[in-house]
Design a protein around this motif. Structure first.
Motif, PDB file in Angstrom:
ATOM      1  N   GLN A  79       0.834  -1.200   0.000  1.00 55.33           N
ATOM      2  CA  GLN A  79       0.000   0.000   0.000  1.00 55.33           C
ATOM      3  C   GLN A  79       0.871   1.253   0.000  1.00 55.33           C
ATOM      4  OE1 GLN A  79      -2.720  -0.149   3.279  1.00 55.33           O
ATOM      5  NE2 GLN A  79      -3.596  -2.090   2.635  1.00 55.33           N
ATOM      6  N   LYS A  86       0.357   5.786   0.008  1.00 50.82           N
ATOM      7  CA  LYS A  86      -0.548   6.937   0.135  1.00 50.82           C
ATOM      8  C   LYS A  86      -0.145   8.001  -0.868  1.00 50.82           C
ATOM      9  CE  LYS A  86      -1.788   6.620   4.984  1.00 50.82           C
ATOM     10  NZ  LYS A  86      -1.776   7.289   6.290  1.00 50.82           N
ATOM     11  N   ASP A 115      -5.168   7.582  -7.470  1.00 53.37           N
ATOM     12  CA  ASP A 115      -4.705   8.866  -6.941  1.00 53.37           C
ATOM     13  C   ASP A 115      -5.511   9.938  -7.672  1.00 53.37           C
ATOM     14  OD1 ASP A 115      -3.124  10.359  -5.215  1.00 53.37           O
ATOM     15  OD2 ASP A 115      -1.217   9.748  -6.095  1.00 53.37           O
ATOM     16  N   GLN A 117      -8.451  11.161  -1.204  1.00 49.12           N
ATOM     17  CA  GLN A 117      -9.181   9.907  -1.375  1.00 49.12           C
ATOM     18  C   GLN A 117     -10.553  10.099  -2.008  1.00 49.12           C
ATOM     19  OE1 GLN A 117      -9.751   8.088   2.459  1.00 49.12           O
ATOM     20  NE2 GLN A 117     -11.299   9.558   3.101  1.00 49.12           N
ATOM     21  N   PRO A 145      -5.330  11.665   2.364  1.00 45.67           N
ATOM     22  CA  PRO A 145      -4.632  11.055   1.233  1.00 45.67           C
ATOM     23  C   PRO A 145      -5.347   9.814   0.721  1.00 45.67           C
ATOM     24  CG  PRO A 145      -3.126  11.432   3.065  1.00 45.67           C
ATOM     25  CD  PRO A 145      -4.510  11.704   3.565  1.00 45.67           C
ATOM     26  N   SER A 146      -5.240   9.604  -0.578  1.00 44.00           N
ATOM     27  CA  SER A 146      -5.723   8.363  -1.166  1.00 44.00           C
ATOM     28  C   SER A 146      -4.788   7.236  -0.726  1.00 44.00           C
ATOM     29  CB  SER A 146      -5.728   8.480  -2.700  1.00 44.00           C
ATOM     30  OG  SER A 146      -6.380   7.394  -3.272  1.00 44.00           O
ATOM     31  N   LEU A 147      -5.311   6.029  -0.755  1.00 44.25           N
ATOM     32  CA  LEU A 147      -4.523   4.850  -0.400  1.00 44.25           C
ATOM     33  C   LEU A 147      -4.728   3.820  -1.482  1.00 44.25           C
ATOM     34  CD1 LEU A 147      -2.826   3.352   1.818  1.00 44.25           C
ATOM     35  CD2 LEU A 147      -5.009   2.494   2.669  1.00 44.25           C
TER      36      LEU A 147
END
Length: 184
Positions: free
Chosen positions: A3, A5, A124, A139, A175-177
């Motif tokens: 994973q 971020k 992203d 996110q 943040p997106s993950l």
């Protein structure tokens, strides 16, 4: 599944330009060609990432909901196709057809576009205003594969609504993950 971020590019950053081939149409486009009148959503995705597969239907719904309101929608895949052949351009075309993606799905073979956006993961998300300044990065929502939280797209939808209707934006931006970009 490793994973990563998103790096959270500074708000107000100007949208980096690009000139990339669309795997849906075989045409080549720049940011300027594809931007929307009210703003532009740039997404880094790929075909095989379980995080992308988890959210792809919501992404398509968001695109369908907001393109008619003046938001340009662009997806880009920057993964190394030598190590990850499932992300090859011809398979991007098949992926787009299967998931009913009718917005540009661009192939960033050199990975220069991903570097210019400081993209770190798939998915992203980068939302730019009508002046091409970064308004939101983060996110889609709190849902992740197997975490039991239903998909809603609430964070991204809230940001797009705030942009379109000149509302204040929810803070902090999370943040997106997802899976890390597969660099060469």
């Amino acid at each position: 599944m490793a994973q990563a971020k998103s790096t959270m590019l500074p708000l107000g950053t100007m949208a980096p330009d690009f000139y990339l081939k669309d795997t849906n149409s075989n045409d080549t486009f720049s940011f300027e060609d594809l931007k929307g009148s009210k703003g532009t959503l740039v997404m880094f995705i790929c075909n095989h990432c379980p995080f992308v597969l988890h959210v792809i239907n919501e992404i398509v719904m968001i695109a369908n909901d907001y393109r008619v309101q003046g938001i340009g929608v662009i997806a880009i895949s920057s993964n190394d196709i030598v190590k990850y052949p499932e992300d090859a351009p011809e398979l991007m075309t098949a992926f787009a057809m299967h998931h009913k993606i009718d917005f540009p799905y661009l192939y960033d073979e050199s990975q220069e576009t991903a570097k210019a956006y400081d993209a770190a993961c798939t998915p992203d998300f980068y939302l730019f205003d009508n002046q091409d300044k970064l308004f939101y990065r983060g996110q889609l929502d709190d849902s992740r594969p197997a975490n039991g939280i239903p998909l809603s797209g609430s964070d991204l939808r809230g940001a797009i609504d705030a942009l379109i209707y000149n509302r204040s934006l929810k803070e902090p931006q999370v943040p997106s993950l997802g899976c890390g970009i597969k660099w060469k």
